[in-house]
Design a protein around this motif. Structure first.
Motif, PDB file in Angstrom:
ATOM      1  N   UNK A  63       0.859  -1.180   0.000  1.00 23.55           N
ATOM      2  CA  UNK A  63       0.000   0.000   0.000  1.00 23.55           C
ATOM      3  C   UNK A  63       0.900   1.237   0.000  1.00 23.55           C
ATOM      4  N   UNK A  64       1.167   1.778  -1.174  1.00 21.18           N
ATOM      5  CA  UNK A  64       1.970   2.998  -1.259  1.00 21.18           C
ATOM      6  C   UNK A  64       1.175   4.155  -0.670  1.00 21.18           C
ATOM      7  N   UNK A  65       1.837   5.005   0.073  1.00 18.59           N
ATOM      8  CA  UNK A  65       1.161   6.128   0.727  1.00 18.59           C
ATOM      9  C   UNK A  65       0.430   6.975  -0.313  1.00 18.59           C
ATOM     10  N   UNK A  66      -0.874   7.129  -0.122  1.00 18.78           N
ATOM     11  CA  UNK A  66      -1.682   7.938  -1.032  1.00 18.78           C
ATOM     12  C   UNK A  66      -2.237   7.194  -2.224  1.00 18.78           C
ATOM     13  N   UNK A  67      -1.869   5.923  -2.406  1.00 18.86           N
ATOM     14  CA  UNK A  67      -2.363   5.152  -3.555  1.00 18.86           C
ATOM     15  C   UNK A  67      -3.832   4.776  -3.353  1.00 18.86           C
ATOM     16  N   UNK A  68      -4.531   4.598  -4.465  1.00 18.28           N
ATOM     17  CA  UNK A  68      -5.947   4.252  -4.400  1.00 18.28           C
ATOM     18  C   UNK A  68      -6.191   2.774  -4.126  1.00 18.28           C
TER      19      UNK A  68
END
Length: 263
Positions: A63-68
């Motif tokens: 889960x990349x920070x800010x990814x949807x």
């Protein structure tokens, strides 16, 4: 502003295996483990200002920070492409690369490793396939995913076990290689232009490293390639003409392959 880091946690209800996987991720990436404590991943990402790798019961999610959406490994189109290739049908990527049994292949932009799987199938166990991925988290997710993916019903995917994933941007890796060390050097700057219907790659677009093709990259590719360089790019791209590739135009596709023979 605090630097964005990466943390590892488990699924909401971890079992012994997911705890082991979490420990492995921490060791491999040299990052810390944070207890889930029934918190949502988005909340943890915000609280720790961090990318989050989740060790689940049968896979990792990034889960990349800010990814949807999370990024996780899956063979994507390689599953049905391998079936077709095994039946002797033409695969446009393999046709462009012209790989033979025992060849060496460098994928400068590994991504989901879909094309590298096709290359591994073509070069066989006597060949060598190396894929570069500039984002350490993505490299880990793909490398571990290929090792752990259940191929029971898809035995042709066993070829992915021989793909070596290297955490490095392509240019840095190329600079370290001897002259003429790979039969084929392949590059797919997939982020050059977004294809709206290509939703399966959206998590990778948000999580991956965006690396544009440059003069220096091409110079190093020409030095390292023994036979040819193959470029995959959007049909509107000017990279084909800019770097002297012979375009394999396909009217029904939004992506074309470019071929540059090395002499």
């Amino acid at each position: 502003m605090c630097e964005i880091t990466t943390i590892v946690t488990t699924a909401a209800r971890p079992d012994a295996l997911s705890k082991q996987l979490a420990e492995r991720a921490c060791t491999m990436l040299n990052v810390r483990f944070v207890e889930r404590k029934k918190r949502g991943i988005a909340k943890m990402a915000t609280l720790y200002n961090a990318n989050v790798i989740v060790a689940g019961k049968n896979r990792y999610e990034y889960h990349a920070l800010g990814a949807d959406a999370p990024f996780f490994f899956h063979p994507s189109s390689a599953a049905f492409r391998l079936k077709r290739a095994a039946r002797g049908e033409i695969d446009t990527f393999l046709a462009a690369c012209q790989l033979n049994e025992g060849d060496t292949f460098l994928d400068c932009t590994l991504g989901m490793a879909t094309d590298s799987m096709m290359a591994a199938f073509a070069v066989g166990e006597s060949g060598k396939v190396i894929g570069c991925e500039g984002n350490a988290n993505v490299a880990f997710i793909v490398s571990e995913g290929m090792k752990r993916y259940d191929i029971t019903d898809l035995p042709l995917l066993s070829c992915m076990e021989q793909i070596e994933v290297v955490h490095s941007v392509a240019l840095d890796y190329l600079k370290l290689q001897p002259d003429n060390s790979f039969d084929v050097v392949y590059m797919d700057p997939m982020f050059e232009e977004t294809i709206e219907e290509s939703t399966s790659f959206q998590p990778l677009r948000q999580a991956g490293l965006h690396e544009g093709l440059s003069d220096e990259w091409m110079t190093q590719a020409e030095r390292v390639a023994k036979r040819r360089i193959v470029l995959k790019a959007h049909f509107r791209s000017d990279l084909f003409e800019q770097y002297g590739f012979v375009r394999d135009a396909r009217l029904s596709s939004k992506f074309h392959y470019g071929i540059k023979e090395v002499t």
